[in-house]
Scaffold this motif. Sequence first.
Motif, PDB file in Angstrom:
ATOM      1  N   LEU A 114      39.857 -64.606 111.625  1.00  0.00           N
ATOM      2  CA  LEU A 114      39.091 -63.586 110.922  1.00  0.00           C
ATOM      3  C   LEU A 114      39.275 -62.216 111.562  1.00  0.00           C
ATOM      4  N   ALA A 115      39.142 -61.183 110.762  1.00  0.00           N
ATOM      5  CA  ALA A 115      39.108 -59.824 111.292  1.00  0.00           C
ATOM      6  C   ALA A 115      37.731 -59.591 111.906  1.00  0.00           C
ATOM      7  N   VAL A 116      37.644 -58.748 112.933  1.00  0.00           N
ATOM      8  CA  VAL A 116      36.334 -58.474 113.539  1.00  0.00           C
ATOM      9  C   VAL A 116      35.391 -57.784 112.552  1.00  0.00           C
ATOM     10  N   THR A 117      35.944 -57.235 111.497  1.00  0.00           N
ATOM     11  CA  THR A 117      35.123 -56.590 110.470  1.00  0.00           C
ATOM     12  C   THR A 117      34.736 -57.545 109.338  1.00  0.00           C
ATOM     13  N   GLU A 118      35.119 -58.807 109.440  1.00  0.00           N
ATOM     14  CA  GLU A 118      34.761 -59.807 108.429  1.00  0.00           C
ATOM     15  C   GLU A 118      33.245 -59.907 108.334  1.00  0.00           C
ATOM     16  N   PRO A 119      32.680 -59.736 107.131  1.00  0.00           N
ATOM     17  CA  PRO A 119      31.224 -59.800 107.007  1.00  0.00           C
ATOM     18  C   PRO A 119      30.705 -61.230 107.106  1.00  0.00           C
ATOM     19  N   CYS A 120      29.504 -61.357 107.624  1.00  0.00           N
ATOM     20  CA  CYS A 120      28.824 -62.647 107.637  1.00  0.00           C
ATOM     21  C   CYS A 120      28.499 -63.035 106.206  1.00  0.00           C
ATOM     22  N   ARG A 121      28.447 -64.317 105.946  1.00  0.00           N
ATOM     23  CA  ARG A 121      28.173 -64.789 104.587  1.00  0.00           C
ATOM     24  C   ARG A 121      26.690 -64.905 104.274  1.00  0.00           C
ATOM     25  N   ASP A 122      25.856 -64.454 105.189  1.00  0.00           N
ATOM     26  CA  ASP A 122      24.415 -64.566 104.956  1.00  0.00           C
ATOM     27  C   ASP A 122      23.813 -63.321 104.316  1.00  0.00           C
ATOM     28  N   GLY A 123      24.649 -62.330 103.994  1.00  0.00           N
ATOM     29  CA  GLY A 123      24.160 -61.126 103.344  1.00  0.00           C
ATOM     30  C   GLY A 123      23.419 -60.166 104.256  1.00  0.00           C
TER      31      GLY A 123
END
Length: 159
Positions: A114-123
């Motif tokens: 993953l990229a360090v900027t990948e957002p969490c999937r929890d919103g």
Amino acid sequence: MPEADATPEPSPIPDERDLLLAWLAYLRGSILRKLEDLSEEQARWTPDDALISVLGVVNHLTHVEWRWLDGTMLGAETSRSEAEFHPGPELTVAEACARYRARAAETARVVGALAVTEPCRDGSGRDLRWVLLHLIEETARHAGHADATRELLDGTTGI
């Protein structure tokens, strides 16, 4: 009072993800060294039931990484239980160390994909960078707990 040589902190690494993983590995190593030479009874010891046992710290941090990486980052269903702080007699020192190392490898695998900027999937608006920094903070906090417990247990410092 016995004192072991401290492991050197990570060298500067230009890649942010690798640097964050190196600091997390460094802190994990500190915690594992606090546990590995303890007997099963010593690993569960707490001073007047005031702190988390060293075995409890390792078990808790294994679950913390699982919840944040598999749960918050990847969207898997996870849970939290007070049992992770107070593991039962079925969890041995060797098994706790093996599980923590396996989780570390899985964490590195997930983070590497993953990229360090990948957002969490929890919103939440958090991203992988935030999660890694939180894991470093959480691991450092509990390394302090393990340090205190170990010093009160047998006087060992600096490992």
